[in-house]
Write a protein that holds these residues in place. Structure first.
Motif, mmCIF file in Angstrom:
data_model
loop_
_atom_site.group_PDB
_atom_site.id
_atom_site.type_symbol
_atom_site.label_atom_id
_atom_site.label_comp_id
_atom_site.label_asym_id
_atom_site.label_seq_id
_atom_site.Cartn_x
_atom_site.Cartn_y
_atom_site.Cartn_z
ATOM 1 N N PHE A 67 41.809 47.893 36.996
ATOM 2 C CA PHE A 67 42.832 48.922 36.746
ATOM 3 C C PHE A 67 44.079 48.236 36.214
ATOM 4 N N LEU A 68 44.693 48.826 35.186
ATOM 5 C CA LEU A 68 45.986 48.325 34.738
ATOM 6 C C LEU A 68 46.856 49.495 34.313
ATOM 7 N N ASP A 69 48.151 49.353 34.591
ATOM 8 C CA ASP A 69 49.100 50.383 34.193
ATOM 9 C C ASP A 69 49.143 50.493 32.672
ATOM 10 N N THR A 70 49.587 51.645 32.192
ATOM 11 C CA THR A 70 49.633 51.840 30.747
ATOM 12 C C THR A 70 50.756 51.042 30.096
ATOM 13 N N ASP A 71 51.694 50.506 30.900
ATOM 14 C CA ASP A 71 52.699 49.633 30.297
ATOM 15 C C ASP A 71 52.234 48.170 30.285
ATOM 16 N N ALA A 72 50.934 47.966 30.481
ATOM 17 C CA ALA A 72 50.342 46.625 30.394
ATOM 18 C C ALA A 72 49.397 46.559 29.194
ATOM 19 N N ARG A 73 49.339 45.365 28.542
ATOM 20 C CA ARG A 73 48.550 45.212 27.306
ATOM 21 C C ARG A 73 47.672 43.963 27.397
ATOM 22 N N PHE A 74 46.389 44.134 27.037
ATOM 23 C CA PHE A 74 45.502 42.979 26.929
ATOM 24 C C PHE A 74 45.857 42.142 25.696
ATOM 25 N N THR A 75 45.772 40.826 25.847
ATOM 26 C CA THR A 75 45.834 39.951 24.676
ATOM 27 C C THR A 75 44.418 39.799 24.117
ATOM 28 N N GLU A 76 44.315 39.344 22.894
ATOM 29 C CA GLU A 76 43.004 39.185 22.268
ATOM 30 C C GLU A 76 42.159 38.121 22.967
ATOM 31 N N ASP A 77 42.813 37.200 23.675
ATOM 32 C CA ASP A 77 42.090 36.109 24.323
ATOM 33 C C ASP A 77 41.706 36.411 25.768
ATOM 34 N N CYS A 78 41.952 37.617 26.249
ATOM 35 C CA CYS A 78 41.648 37.937 27.652
ATOM 36 C C CYS A 78 40.136 37.845 27.874
ATOM 37 N N PRO A 79 39.694 37.040 28.831
ATOM 38 C CA PRO A 79 38.253 36.898 29.062
ATOM 39 C C PRO A 79 37.680 38.107 29.792
ATOM 40 N N PRO A 80 36.358 38.238 29.827
ATOM 41 C CA PRO A 80 35.737 39.342 30.567
ATOM 42 C C PRO A 80 35.999 39.168 32.068
ATOM 43 N N PHE A 81 36.538 40.207 32.718
ATOM 44 C CA PHE A 81 36.929 40.056 34.114
ATOM 45 C C PHE A 81 35.727 39.925 35.046
ATOM 46 N N ASP A 82 34.571 40.464 34.650
ATOM 47 C CA ASP A 82 33.419 40.358 35.546
ATOM 48 C C ASP A 82 32.982 38.909 35.712
ATOM 49 N N ALA A 83 33.073 38.131 34.662
ATOM 50 C CA ALA A 83 32.693 36.719 34.737
ATOM 51 C C ALA A 83 33.847 35.862 35.227
ATOM 52 N N ALA A 84 35.050 36.084 34.691
ATOM 53 C CA ALA A 84 36.175 35.203 34.982
ATOM 54 C C ALA A 84 36.744 35.405 36.383
ATOM 55 N N VAL A 85 36.659 36.630 36.912
ATOM 56 C CA VAL A 85 37.253 36.929 38.226
ATOM 57 C C VAL A 85 36.181 37.228 39.260
ATOM 58 N N LEU A 86 35.283 38.153 38.943
ATOM 59 C CA LEU A 86 34.284 38.576 39.923
ATOM 60 C C LEU A 86 33.141 37.582 40.054
ATOM 61 N N GLY A 87 33.149 36.538 39.259
ATOM 62 C CA GLY A 87 32.103 35.527 39.359
ATOM 63 C C GLY A 87 32.246 34.656 40.596
ATOM 64 N N GLY A 88 33.425 34.676 41.234
ATOM 65 C CA GLY A 88 33.644 33.872 42.436
ATOM 66 C C GLY A 88 33.631 34.714 43.686
ATOM 67 N N GLU A 89 34.299 34.235 44.740
ATOM 68 C CA GLU A 89 34.355 34.945 46.010
ATOM 69 C C GLU A 89 35.487 35.969 45.992
ATOM 70 N N GLY A 90 35.453 36.833 47.004
ATOM 71 C CA GLY A 90 36.495 37.831 47.152
ATOM 72 C C GLY A 90 36.111 39.168 46.556
ATOM 73 N N ASP A 91 36.869 40.226 46.958
ATOM 74 C CA ASP A 91 36.588 41.555 46.412
ATOM 75 C C ASP A 91 37.841 42.329 46.015
ATOM 76 N N VAL A 92 39.037 41.816 46.323
ATOM 77 C CA VAL A 92 40.292 42.468 45.933
ATOM 78 C C VAL A 92 41.183 41.407 45.308
ATOM 79 N N PHE A 93 41.601 41.625 44.057
ATOM 80 C CA PHE A 93 42.319 40.597 43.303
ATOM 81 C C PHE A 93 43.591 41.201 42.697
ATOM 82 N N LEU A 94 44.748 40.578 43.014
ATOM 83 C CA LEU A 94 46.024 40.960 42.421
ATOM 84 C C LEU A 94 46.839 39.703 42.177
ATOM 85 N N ALA A 95 47.778 39.786 41.247
ATOM 86 C CA ALA A 95 48.675 38.670 40.947
ATOM 87 C C ALA A 95 50.073 38.999 41.446
ATOM 88 N N ASN A 96 50.887 37.985 41.608
ATOM 89 C CA ASN A 96 52.295 38.204 41.938
ATOM 90 C C ASN A 96 53.047 38.667 40.703
#
Length: 627
Positions: free
Chosen positions: A72-101
């Motif tokens: 999920f991302l707010d509409t005032d957020a924009r992907f860059t062209e280099d953004c990797p697939p989140f299923d591999a880059a984030v969900l490929g490891g441990e954990g189930d809830v991911f947020l940044a500061n």
């Protein structure tokens, strides 16, 4: 449906203000084979400017819909062209809830990545159920849902902190996956003219301040549920709103706990003064045996409400015996209502725009006393909601409380009362019109007589049956008019016994409503019950009901138009009259079914109860048990 989705929410014009960001969402999802849902919602003042809380049930709906992972991302957020697939880059490891500061150094909920696990859903439910709770200063951000993520996410076993690149709110020139144009980065967003105009409109709206102290949690949940279901309608993979997500077990599983409801009205079951209330009570008792219904006005003053779940007030005037209250009595009523509201939810049905006219300024003060403690307003039509909330817009309770629509039932009760012939007997004219029920104003009486005289000139007989105030027609004159007997206009200005209603309706061809400035009329539904054509004013709830059966309407207060419409009803071909009767029959047996209306009221009671789970109730299921 893809296994993963990208989700965003564009509420109240955000789809126009950040149009190019949304384009990047769509392109990113397409590039990596994800479903993309950008859900557009209208602005709703009940949910504050950004409607931020709506993201939580939308995420729960995506998990319930079967997605293995969601970004999920707010509409005032924009992907860059280099953004990797989140299923591999984030969900490929441990954990189930991911947020940044974010820029504050605390969690920012503008980007949320979830793996579909029971524990991730449980965290979202905990956050949603916390709406309105006060937060410590360490978690508070002053509004919205972000503070609750700060409060609860770090202690969640499956929480993992994302690198800032996944939610960059600080530097436009830093290598990143997602630029989030909020805080320090807001000024870096290159608004074009169209976007700037939309953003300027958004900025004019007030933003809610402070997370705690929500005046009515259930009204808030109801607003979220309504908008959630609107935006996900027809969207594959997103589940509809479930009140269990808020920790409201009773609303999720109605009828599993015994409830005690007090309907504050005296009902004479042998000859009901108000058949609407009598039928409502019967409908609830017949369809929901787990609800114990008490009736009567006296218990309002005498009983211990700590063992009563819901007080249902149909007419506020019953609290003062339909007589203008004194200052002392009004204060006693208000104090008693506040005391009852400490343990019991209060439901109020809007039958009229205003209370009794002869109450003067006390009418609005009495309604305000009820409105301040009411959890839900029940209306008989959608038109009623708009009229009532506009009329009382200056009162916070009219704006902030939940408003539910539950239709009017039939009057088959009259057929169960051993009907007797109407007295005095009326000749059966070839074309007869009935005006039934109380006439409350000089305007209504003048309109009635004007229409009756115009119709009499066309050979149409009028019977005016029902009470009229002595201030309009002296009681001696009322008796004289009734004694006149056979006339083109028959005037019987007294209450008609319930057992005579069936025979009176059988003598009638058309029912006419001479209502002026009224919100509703039960006589309309009396006519529907007996499949009679009803001529009603093109006004408020009455016009809405007539539209449902495609029935005849006239311009409110226009006697010439009303007489013309009545004449057209009599002149209509038999096939048209039969078609109207058929439409009315379907409406009566569908929308006016008391079993259905009883169940809808029970659901409204459960919703009201679920709004304040912190108050102990007889037989209630706790929020912890619900989880």
């Amino acid at each position: 449906m893809a296994r993963y989705c990208v989700l965003s929410l564009a509420a109240g014009g955000y789809d126009r203000a950040f149009r190019r960001n949304i384009d990047s969402h769509r392109a990113y999802a397409a590039k990596h084979g994800y479903d993309y849902h950008c859900l557009v919602a209208d602005h709703d003042p009940a949910l504050a400017r950004e409607v931020a809380w709506l993201k939580v049930p939308l995420l729960l709906g995506a998990l319930a819909g079967g997605y293995e992972g969601v970004l999920f991302l707010d509409t005032d957020a924009r992907f860059t062209e280099d953004c990797p697939p989140f299923d591999a880059a984030v969900l490929g490891g441990e954990g189930d809830v991911f947020l940044a500061n974010g820029h504050s150094g605390r969690i920012n909920s503008g980007v949320i990545i979830l793996r579909n696990t029971p524990s991730a859903a449980a965290l979202l439910r905990r956050i949603l159920a916390s709406v309105g709770e006060a937060l410590p200063a360490s978690a508070s951000v002053g509004w919205g849902e972000n503070g609750y993520f700060i409060q609860y996410a770090p202690s969640h076993p499956g929480f993992r902190l994302l690198p800032e690149a996944w939610n960059n709110t600080t530097a436009i020139d830093r290598p990143t996956h997602i630029h989030h144009f909020t805080g320090p980065l807001r000024d870096a967003y290159p608004f074009d003219d169209e976007e700037a105009l939309a953003w300027a409109e958004i900025q004019k709206r007030a933003k809610a301040k402070g997370e705690g102290g929500l005046p009515d949690r259930f009204a808030f949940f109801l607003a979220i549920a309504r908008i959630h279901d609107q935006v996900v309608a027809g969207v594959h993979g997103l589940a509809p709103f479930d009140f269990a997500w808020c920790g409201l077990a009773a609303a999720a599983r109605p009828g599993l706990v015994r409830r005690r409801v007090h309907v504050c009205f005296d009902v004479n079951e042998a000859d009901p003064d108000n058949p609407y209330v009598a039928e409502l009570v019967r409908g609830i008792r017949a369809t929901t045996p787990d609800v114990e219904v008490q009736i009567g006005v006296a218990p309002f003053w005498t009983q211990d409400y700590s063992q009563v779940d819901v007080l249902h007030i149909q007419w506020a005037e019953v609290l003062c015996a339909w007589k203008r209250p004194s200052e002392d009595l009004l204060e006693s009523i208000a104090a008693r209502l506040r005391d009852i509201a400490r343990t019991t939810r209060i439901v109020f049905t809007v039958h009229n725009i205003d209370l009794k006219a002869d109450f003067g300024e006390m009418a609005e003060r009495l309604l305000d006393a009820v409105g301040q403690v009411a959890s839900i307003f029940v209306h008989l039509s959608r038109a009623s909601v708009d009229v009532f909330t506009e009329r009382y817009a200056r009162y916070p309770w009219a704006r902030d409380r939940a408003h539910l629509v539950i239709g009017h039932g039939d009057y088959d009760i009259y057929r169960r009362l051993a009907p007797e012939p109407f007295v005095p007997a009326l000749p059966r004219p070839t074309r007869s019109v009935l005006v039934f029920g109380g006439i409350r104003s000089a305007e209504e009486l003048a309109l009635t007589l004007d229409v009756a005289e115009r119709c009499a000139a066309q050979g149409i007989t009028f019977t005016i049956a029902g009470p009229v105030a002595d201030s309009l027609v002296h009681w001696k004159e009322q008796k004289r008019l009734e004694a006149l007997g056979d006339q083109p206009i028959r005037r019987i200005h007294r209450r008609i016994p319930s057992r005579h209603v069936v025979s009176l309706m059988e003598m009638t061809d058309v029912v006419f409503l001479p209502r002026a400035g009224r919100l509703n009329s039960g006589v309309l539904f009396l006519g529907y019950t007996f499949l009679k054509p009803v001529v009603a004013p093109r006004s408020h709830s009455m016009a809405e009901a007539q539209a449902a059966v495609d029935g005849p309407v006239y311009a409110e207060g226009d006697a010439a138009d009303a007489a013309r419409v009545i004449a057209e009803v009599f002149a209509a071909p038999a096939v048209e009259r039969l078609a109207l009767a058929s439409r009315t029959f379907r409406f009566k047996h569908g929308e006016m079914n008391w079993a259905q209306i009883g169940r809808q009221h029970v659901r409204a009671y459960e919703w009201a109860l679920a709004a304040a789970p912190q108050r102990p109730r007889l037989g209630a299921v706790s929020s912890s048990e619900a989880a």
